[in-house]
Design a protein around this motif. Sequence first.
Motif, PDB file in Angstrom:
ATOM      1  N   PRO A 122      -9.101  -4.800  -2.536  1.00  0.00           N
ATOM      2  CA  PRO A 122      -8.089  -3.999  -3.214  1.00  0.00           C
ATOM      3  C   PRO A 122      -8.466  -3.560  -4.628  1.00  0.00           C
ATOM      4  CG  PRO A 122      -7.094  -5.948  -2.223  1.00  0.00           C
ATOM      5  CD  PRO A 122      -8.580  -6.078  -2.086  1.00  0.00           C
ATOM      6  N   TRP A 127      -9.090   3.288  -4.074  1.00  0.00           N
ATOM      7  CA  TRP A 127      -7.789   3.184  -3.412  1.00  0.00           C
ATOM      8  C   TRP A 127      -6.656   3.807  -4.207  1.00  0.00           C
ATOM      9  CZ3 TRP A 127      -9.571   2.153   0.965  1.00  0.00           C
ATOM     10  CH2 TRP A 127     -10.536   1.175   1.182  1.00  0.00           C
ATOM     11  N   ARG A 132      -4.037   0.180  -1.980  1.00  0.00           N
ATOM     12  CA  ARG A 132      -4.328  -1.105  -2.625  1.00  0.00           C
ATOM     13  C   ARG A 132      -3.300  -2.155  -2.184  1.00  0.00           C
ATOM     14  NH1 ARG A 132      -5.079   0.890  -7.213  1.00  0.00           N
ATOM     15  NH2 ARG A 132      -7.339   0.864  -7.073  1.00  0.00           N
ATOM     16  N   THR A 133      -2.047  -1.742  -2.087  1.00  0.00           N
ATOM     17  CA  THR A 133      -0.986  -2.660  -1.654  1.00  0.00           C
ATOM     18  C   THR A 133      -1.196  -3.089  -0.204  1.00  0.00           C
ATOM     19  OG1 THR A 133       0.586  -1.680  -3.206  1.00  0.00           O
ATOM     20  CG2 THR A 133       1.516  -2.901  -1.356  1.00  0.00           C
ATOM     21  N   THR A 136      -3.977  -5.579  -0.146  1.00  0.00           N
ATOM     22  CA  THR A 136      -3.505  -6.833  -0.744  1.00  0.00           C
ATOM     23  C   THR A 136      -2.659  -7.609   0.253  1.00  0.00           C
ATOM     24  OG1 THR A 136      -3.578  -5.894  -2.971  1.00  0.00           O
ATOM     25  CG2 THR A 136      -2.158  -7.821  -2.650  1.00  0.00           C
TER      26      THR A 136
END
Length: 193
Positions: A122, A127, A132-133, A136
């Motif tokens: 991430p 991203w 990214r979320t 994650t």
Amino acid sequence: MTSPEEPRLEPVPFAEWDEETRTTLLQFLRRPEIYLSGAPNAPPMPVVLEMFAHHLPAQCIVAPLYRHAGRRGRQAEPRHRELLILRVAWRTRSGYEWAQHSRIGADAGVTTAQIDAMTEGPAAPVWTPLERTLLTAVDEMIDDHVVGDTTWAALASEFDPAALFELLFLVGGYLCLAGVLNSIGLQGELPDP
């Protein structure tokens, strides 16, 4: 612990499948006629199906989840699904999942730079905040077996409950598959970290 170097189970070649096995497993291919055409450029039968030929009920249990992930009416965008699957493949060191979904992901719009950035996770600069979320969430499910509150809030701001449920099952399903494939020794190549 690392995956075995050699397969612990040998695939059951398509030529050895009985009628029940053919009827059961061929339904999980989008276009079985391509595999069965006998043409010089016909792709080989997917080795994962040849592995499931050892135990048809197992395929019938898990296949609906993977089929749902690839069909219309699903909640998540194909590219987002492939990002999740690729992160699972990288984190679990599932070379088979990686090889399959690098190709499928590219077809769904995941860029070469994004596929390469899976090794960074991430934190890689390629991203978007949503991507990214998503990555994650995969890492948290693997590391903590739960999506953390901050990540959950970010996902919930983007996805409705049905989509959230689908994303969680997608990650969980591919974690399960990676564990099975790694344990039986179904390997593929992974890029260097």
